[in-house]
Design a protein around this motif. Sequence first.
Motif, PDB file in Angstrom:
ATOM      1  N   GLU A 697     -90.698  24.059 -92.015  1.00  0.00           N
ATOM      2  CA  GLU A 697     -90.859  24.452 -93.413  1.00  0.00           C
ATOM      3  C   GLU A 697     -90.052  25.718 -93.708  1.00  0.00           C
ATOM      4  O   GLU A 697     -89.444  25.846 -94.772  1.00  0.00           O
ATOM      5  CB  GLU A 697     -92.340  24.671 -93.717  1.00  0.00           C
ATOM      6  N   LEU A 698     -90.072  26.671 -92.772  1.00  0.00           N
ATOM      7  CA  LEU A 698     -89.280  27.888 -92.949  1.00  0.00           C
ATOM      8  C   LEU A 698     -87.794  27.552 -92.984  1.00  0.00           C
ATOM      9  O   LEU A 698     -87.044  28.106 -93.798  1.00  0.00           O
ATOM     10  CB  LEU A 698     -89.579  28.872 -91.813  1.00  0.00           C
ATOM     11  N   TRP A 699     -87.360  26.649 -92.113  1.00  0.00           N
ATOM     12  CA  TRP A 699     -85.953  26.252 -92.122  1.00  0.00           C
ATOM     13  C   TRP A 699     -85.583  25.653 -93.463  1.00  0.00           C
ATOM     14  O   TRP A 699     -84.516  25.962 -94.021  1.00  0.00           O
ATOM     15  CB  TRP A 699     -85.672  25.240 -91.011  1.00  0.00           C
ATOM     16  N   SER A 700     -86.421  24.807 -94.014  1.00  0.00           N
ATOM     17  CA  SER A 700     -86.104  24.151 -95.286  1.00  0.00           C
ATOM     18  C   SER A 700     -85.911  25.169 -96.400  1.00  0.00           C
ATOM     19  O   SER A 700     -84.981  25.057 -97.210  1.00  0.00           O
ATOM     20  CB  SER A 700     -87.223  23.167 -95.650  1.00  0.00           C
ATOM     21  N   ILE A 701     -86.774  26.191 -96.443  1.00  0.00           N
ATOM     22  CA  ILE A 701     -86.668  27.204 -97.499  1.00  0.00           C
ATOM     23  C   ILE A 701     -85.425  28.062 -97.302  1.00  0.00           C
ATOM     24  O   ILE A 701     -84.650  28.295 -98.240  1.00  0.00           O
ATOM     25  CB  ILE A 701     -87.933  28.074 -97.531  1.00  0.00           C
ATOM     26  N   LEU A 702     -85.209  28.550 -96.064  1.00  0.00           N
ATOM     27  CA  LEU A 702     -84.074  29.436 -95.823  1.00  0.00           C
ATOM     28  C   LEU A 702     -82.742  28.688 -95.880  1.00  0.00           C
ATOM     29  O   LEU A 702     -81.713  29.278 -96.201  1.00  0.00           O
ATOM     30  CB  LEU A 702     -84.235  30.136 -94.475  1.00  0.00           C
ATOM     31  N   ASP A 703     -82.748  27.407 -95.560  1.00  0.00           N
ATOM     32  CA  ASP A 703     -81.508  26.636 -95.685  1.00  0.00           C
ATOM     33  C   ASP A 703     -81.169  26.400 -97.152  1.00  0.00           C
ATOM     34  O   ASP A 703     -80.003  26.236 -97.495  1.00  0.00           O
ATOM     35  CB  ASP A 703     -81.656  25.297 -94.959  1.00  0.00           C
ATOM     36  N   PHE A 704     -82.176  26.403 -98.018  1.00  0.00           N
ATOM     37  CA  PHE A 704     -81.898  26.323 -99.451  1.00  0.00           C
ATOM     38  C   PHE A 704     -81.220  27.601 -99.938  1.00  0.00           C
ATOM     39  O   PHE A 704     -80.226  27.559-100.663  1.00  0.00           O
ATOM     40  CB  PHE A 704     -83.188  26.082-100.235  1.00  0.00           C
ATOM     41  N   VAL A 705     -81.752  28.770 -99.534  1.00  0.00           N
ATOM     42  CA  VAL A 705     -81.207  30.021-100.063  1.00  0.00           C
ATOM     43  C   VAL A 705     -79.836  30.332 -99.471  1.00  0.00           C
ATOM     44  O   VAL A 705     -78.982  30.906-100.154  1.00  0.00           O
ATOM     45  CB  VAL A 705     -82.184  31.194 -99.838  1.00  0.00           C
ATOM     46  N   ASN A 706     -79.585  29.973 -98.212  1.00  0.00           N
ATOM     47  CA  ASN A 706     -78.279  30.191 -97.568  1.00  0.00           C
ATOM     48  C   ASN A 706     -77.902  28.934 -96.792  1.00  0.00           C
ATOM     49  O   ASN A 706     -78.128  28.852 -95.584  1.00  0.00           O
ATOM     50  CB  ASN A 706     -78.325  31.397 -96.626  1.00  0.00           C
ATOM     51  N   PRO A 707     -77.361  27.937 -97.458  1.00  0.00           N
ATOM     52  CA  PRO A 707     -77.082  26.658 -96.798  1.00  0.00           C
ATOM     53  C   PRO A 707     -76.203  26.811 -95.559  1.00  0.00           C
ATOM     54  O   PRO A 707     -75.181  27.485 -95.592  1.00  0.00           O
ATOM     55  CB  PRO A 707     -76.361  25.851 -97.889  1.00  0.00           C
ATOM     56  N   GLY A 708     -76.662  26.221 -94.448  1.00  0.00           N
ATOM     57  CA  GLY A 708     -75.886  26.194 -93.218  1.00  0.00           C
ATOM     58  C   GLY A 708     -76.007  27.409 -92.343  1.00  0.00           C
ATOM     59  O   GLY A 708     -75.591  27.370 -91.175  1.00  0.00           O
ATOM     60  N   LEU A 709     -76.583  28.508 -92.846  1.00  0.00           N
ATOM     61  CA  LEU A 709     -76.621  29.731 -92.047  1.00  0.00           C
ATOM     62  C   LEU A 709     -77.522  29.581 -90.831  1.00  0.00           C
ATOM     63  O   LEU A 709     -77.278  30.167 -89.783  1.00  0.00           O
ATOM     64  CB  LEU A 709     -77.092  30.907 -92.902  1.00  0.00           C
ATOM     65  N   LEU A 710     -78.584  28.792 -90.953  1.00  0.00           N
ATOM     66  CA  LEU A 710     -79.489  28.571 -89.834  1.00  0.00           C
ATOM     67  C   LEU A 710     -79.122  27.328 -89.037  1.00  0.00           C
ATOM     68  O   LEU A 710     -79.953  26.807 -88.294  1.00  0.00           O
ATOM     69  CB  LEU A 710     -80.930  28.450 -90.331  1.00  0.00           C
TER      70      LEU A 710
END
Length: 1007
Positions: A697-710
């Motif tokens: 769930e954390l990955w989904s949110i942070l990948d939205f704000v900075n796509p591909g960074l994670l």
Amino acid sequence: MSEILPSGEPAVRVLHGFVSRDGGLNLWAEDGAPGALAKGGRGVPWHPSAVPATELPAGERREPALLTLPSTGAGPLPSPQVGVPPRRGVRRPRVWRVPAVGVPFVDADLAAEFDGRVAPAVRWLIELCGFAASLVRRGRVLPGVRLDGPRPAAHWRPVLIGADAARHATLLDRMPPACRAETASGAEARPVRPGDSTAEVAGAGELLTAALERLVDGLARTRLAEAGVTLAGDGWLAALTGEPGFDAPHDELDELIRALDAWFAQAARGAEVRVCFRLSDPREHEPVMPGEVPLPNDAWRLEFLLQAADEPSVLVPAADVWRDRFAPLRRWTAHPQERLLAGLGRAARLYPALGDALREAHPVEMILDTEGAHGFLSHAAVLAEAGHGVLLPSWWQRGSGLGLSLRVRTPEPIAHVLRDRTAGLRDLVDYEWGLALGGRSLTSDDLADLSRAKVPLVKLRGRWVFLDPERLAAGLAFLSRGGGTMTAGDALRVTRLLPPEDLPLPVTDARGTGWLGDLLSGELDERLELIDPPAGLTGVLKPYQTRGFSWLVFMDSLGLGACLADDMGLGKTVQLLALLLHRRDGPALLVCPLSVLGNWQREAERFAPGLRVRVLHGADRADPASLSVGADLVLTTYATAVRDADALAAIDWDRVVLDEAQHIKNSAGAAARAVRRFPARNRIALTGTPVENRLAELWSILDFVNPGLLASAHTFRARFAVPIERYEDEEAAARLRQATRPFLLRRTKADPGIAGDLPSKRHVRHLCGMTTEQVSLYRAVLDELLERLAEPGETRRKGLVLAAMTKLKQVCVHPALLLKDASPLPGRSGKIDRLEEIVDRALGAGESVLCFTQFARFGGMLAPHLAARFGVRVPFLHGGTPRGARDTMVDEFQRARRPGVFLLSLKAGGTGLNLTAANHVVHVDRWWNPATEAQASDRAFRIGQRRDVQVHTLLCLGTLEERIDRLLADKGVLAERVVGSGEGWLTALSTSELRDLVALAPEAIVD
């Protein structure tokens, strides 16, 4: 269990171990994709997930073992290492039959033969075997006699004193419950649960002692055989290397046992004092006394001392021993001088350089050069393993700390970035690799000093360090790659999240200039420049809100997405509005749940009246393209965003903001797929719960704000989710915190800088009695459920159970809710009587009340009853309330001058609303998810609340409500993971377990 395996994942096999009652070590295995649970038959059932003994590591076949394991009515619980959610249901220990093999010794190589994961019990057995091997290798064993068989038997037994005794105690304390799970046939099942204190469990100590003695005896005999040692004869002495059993007359046997026990006791007493070596580097020399010759600047002092093995702090220098000043040691020995010489003699066999000191009559110390000090440090571990005390400089314990350093240079200073907004993750930056020691980069002069060193022990920048030659060589070879350019995003990935596999050393020092340097160094919190709130903001930001707003401005100026994860009620809304006022370069799109759409309108009018706000919602909504023209902020809901995804994706948004961002926690869901399509210069997520259940769930949110960074979801799962969730890997958790820290700002109400701005919140549970009518209805529902479940061939068990649970909860609230007859409410429910008491006291004290129920139909009955009872208006907000009406309800309640009552359905009013006019919250019925109830309670407990908040939970005494509440209280913050978000877990219970859970206790009726 197969239906709860994560989709697309292969079954996971796990190797387990246990100790049998005679001290033998045994292995068995569990399959993540089990077969069906055997039904019928007699005796102990087979474990449905057990792997056949033929697929286990090589060992001696034994009869199937009987193990007591945590279980539910549906079968044994899967171990955490399988990686599937635990089966729901009432947990009870139960005996299962498993195929097993006995092994004489367990090590990592043996465990590696098994194609699967290794459980903690096996890792503990490996540690136990390593301890036994260490005792034998160091000669910490003595011969003895066993009398537990038909004949006396010779055996080798461990001598546990000093550090070995402490290690034995640690092993006992850390023994996994699974290691003692074997149960004798016909024995009563005993609980075996993670978290048990094994040191207090009867039998754990006996199992450890039996296992250690058996291991020591077998290893000692093996070592003697390998050395070609054979003791001739047919008595006890020969039995120490041959067959253990021997014969001896009773009087001779008694005398032998007394002599061996005395030998064992003497050895233990003699080992109570040991020789200790203390090495001091040149800078630690004590001041020179008058008349003494000072030591050379590069001289190391190796002192000899005597130390009490069980009290390491008792140390007597050798000089005092020779002067008969050994009073601190009199408790342990009367002959310290003999102990000192004997100990030094034994140590000299391991560290030959001590021979020079032994040539003196009264050896006290040795003075070493740097090469000699390195020689002693190289033998320190051997001396410690042999039982000698070793005290080394503190820097040696920390290791070398050698790593890579990365220096990056951004092309523009931060002031230029903030003004012209030219920065971003795609910007190219110059970089250069280097070496770092202890987090500090090494200069060319430092590297030259290292290259001239004759031994790995070198003095660098005024301190001594030890450098592994192989690691140093690998690091120097890597530096030959030189520098170059990379994107800012790559620099963040390499240093904070996903270091390439080919890096020879970890990146321990990453620094740079400008904004990227702040992110790389992790010093943004300290170096963040606070920005004054914009002129158009009406209201005063609290200090932590100013910091959050400044952080959003900083991230926005760089084009970096941000996740503001403040607790509910801490003012995420006003911080975001301040950002929107700070700079407006085009329309911003804000997506939120329907329940808070009106709240955003009101808060924008209140705090940012200069913003041009438009709403995209409703059947007759305007075209998104035309609506965005001339707008500063467009508000819409997640449902509308999905329906209008194509039109919204055709607009170039300045910012896309997600409120309650946990709505996209499922990256494959329709909402998550839709919002990722919307183009934006910058993206922001607002959420009070960035992780509810899984790290995905954390990955989904942070990948939205900075796509591909994670990186990809697969890579993130392999690097972080699996190690943290399945294996509780603290190192992986630390790396994840470091990786996400630049993009996620998390503050809670308990933080020191925030707690002072909030009142306290107090929880009160009210156990309510039931009327005679409620009791009779409760029993009727329960009897009908049990009768239907007893019918042969019943295939609708799940539906029956869920329907019955709902009916039982309705009975607990009020008979009219179950009967659906619109009959009057007064005098028929213990809960309603208690609710009236709470409301009466609150209104009498001039305080308002929020009342939550999950049954909208009952809310429609309760609202007019409370209004008539207390002479106040009682609005009722539920899922069918139009948006305009719900906004009016909230606004009028917040502005009311008189105390009042606000009735809300839990789903419609549980999130997003600001209802600080009330400081009493009443949950009439239980929604068996503590997180959901906490969110509802926080409608009152949030910024703006100036009074203490009381949360009242109404429970019916002696019913399923009280029992489930007790379960939730026991499980604490993890309760929602145990019982889920509803009643579905109840369907997995057996009929007998259901009967125990929902049975009506005699104390329930108070009518």
